[in-house]
Write an enzyme that holds these catalytic residues in place. Structure first.
Site, PDB file in Angstrom:
ATOM      1  N   LYS A 179       0.859  -1.199   0.000  1.00  0.00           N
ATOM      2  CA  LYS A 179       0.000   0.000   0.000  1.00  0.00           C
ATOM      3  C   LYS A 179       0.894   1.247   0.000  1.00  0.00           C
ATOM      4  CE  LYS A 179      -3.541  -2.835   2.052  1.00  0.00           C
ATOM      5  NZ  LYS A 179      -4.703  -2.967   2.927  1.00  0.00           N
ATOM      6  N   HIS A 230      -8.505  -3.120  -6.038  1.00  0.00           N
ATOM      7  CA  HIS A 230      -8.438  -3.271  -4.578  1.00  0.00           C
ATOM      8  C   HIS A 230      -9.573  -2.458  -3.944  1.00  0.00           C
ATOM      9  CE1 HIS A 230      -7.007  -2.974  -0.461  1.00  0.00           C
ATOM     10  NE2 HIS A 230      -6.282  -4.051  -0.726  1.00  0.00           N
ATOM     11  N   GLU A 256     -10.974 -10.486  -1.008  1.00  0.00           N
ATOM     12  CA  GLU A 256     -10.636  -9.716   0.184  1.00  0.00           C
ATOM     13  C   GLU A 256     -11.905  -9.119   0.775  1.00  0.00           C
ATOM     14  OE1 GLU A 256      -6.222  -8.384   0.030  1.00  0.00           O
ATOM     15  OE2 GLU A 256      -7.439  -6.836  -0.881  1.00  0.00           O
ATOM     16  N   GLY A 297      -7.201  -4.927   7.330  1.00  0.00           N
ATOM     17  CA  GLY A 297      -6.600  -4.014   8.309  1.00  0.00           C
ATOM     18  C   GLY A 297      -7.336  -3.953   9.633  1.00  0.00           C
ATOM     19  N   SER A 315      -6.231  -9.374   6.842  1.00  0.00           N
ATOM     20  CA  SER A 315      -5.644  -9.729   8.144  1.00  0.00           C
ATOM     21  C   SER A 315      -4.981 -11.107   8.147  1.00  0.00           C
ATOM     22  CB  SER A 315      -6.691  -9.610   9.256  1.00  0.00           C
ATOM     23  OG  SER A 315      -7.135  -8.271   9.370  1.00  0.00           O
TER      24      SER A 315
END
Ligand code: 13P
Length: 256
Positions: A15, A100, A172, A178, A218
């Site tokens: 990122k 994303h 995802e 996160g 995660s």
């Protein structure tokens, strides 16, 4: 003839983290930690644009590959702030992450623009890593499969089976990114299996069997082995834990 088993692919999405100096330090440390795995698992790092070329030099003759975090659909021109697929390719990238959830949520990315970027990527010789995932509200409304299948269909519009077979999908769940909250292995496997079934419907069973589907959200050293052990989980797309060489190497090893 039996199809080749899918080789696992573990990618680190850095990122907007690490300066060039920090990126080089991280990748040099990582390179030493995973060299003994050779090609047992495919290992990819996706640093910010400015570090791609120096990182490409630092991983020459190693088992690490490089990915961009996005690319534009046009080949060149007046698109301030954007980077083309050919630029990524020449800088040393093999892959490019597209769609994303952060790009969808914060930068207006849609299924249509993801598709356009994927077409440009393929034309430039890059392999797209196409990200899909539902929000918490969508999951709670029982709409998970409907949402991810719409995203996959949109991203793959116009592509043929021969092209799609080399693509990587990344599931995802937005609520797991996160947050320290991982999908359970059952939740991940359910969605991955549904996506593979969708690929079989859109194309054919052989193609569906070749596409690798990563899980992201995660992923940490202590949950990687269990997630990567699921039948349809072919790798991981790792955010936070990819910023520490030891943690990322441990996740990579779980996939070997
Ligand atoms: P985290 O691993 O930090 O949850 O991020 C996942 C991700 O978004 C990878 O693309």
């Amino acid at each position: 003839m039996a199809a080749e088993p899918r080789r696992k692919i573990v990618a680190g999405n850095w990122k907007m983290n690490k300066t060039v100096t920090e990126a080089l330090a991280l990748v040099r440390e990582l390179r030493g930690m995973v060299s003994m795995l050779r090609d047992k698992v495919e290992i990819v790092v996706a640093p910010p644009f400015v570090s791609l070329y120096p990182v490409a030099k630092a991983i020459e003759d190693s088992n690490l590959k490089l990915a961009g975090q996005n690319c534009h659909w046009e080949a060149s021109g007046a698109f301030t702030g954007e980077v083309s697929a050919a630029m990524l390719k020449e800088a040393g990238c093999t892959y490019v992450i597209l769609g994303h959830s952060e790009r969808r949520q914060l930068f207006g990315e849609t299924d249509e623009t993801v598709n356009k970027r994927a077409q440009a990527a393929l034309k430039a010789g890059l392999v797209p890593i196409l990200c899909v995932g539902e929000t918490l509200a969508e999951r709670e409304a029982g709409r998970t499969l409907e949402v991810v299948e719409r995203q996959v269909k949109g991203a793959l519009a116009g592509f043929g089976a021969g092209e799609v077979a080399s693509f990587v999908l990344a599931y995802e769940p937005v609520w797991a990114i996160g947050t320290g909250r991982t999908a359970t292995t059952a939740q991940a496997q359910e969605v991955h299996a549904a996506l593979r079934a969708q690929l079989a419907r859109l194309y054919d069973g052989g193609t569906a069997g070749q596409v690798r589907i990563q899980y992201g959200g995660s992923v940490k050293p202590d949950n990687a082995a269990e997630l990567l052990g699921q039948r349809d989980v072919d790798g991981a797309l790792v955010g936070g834990a990819s910023l520490k060489a030891g943690d990322f190497a441990a996740i990579v090893k779980a996939g070997a």
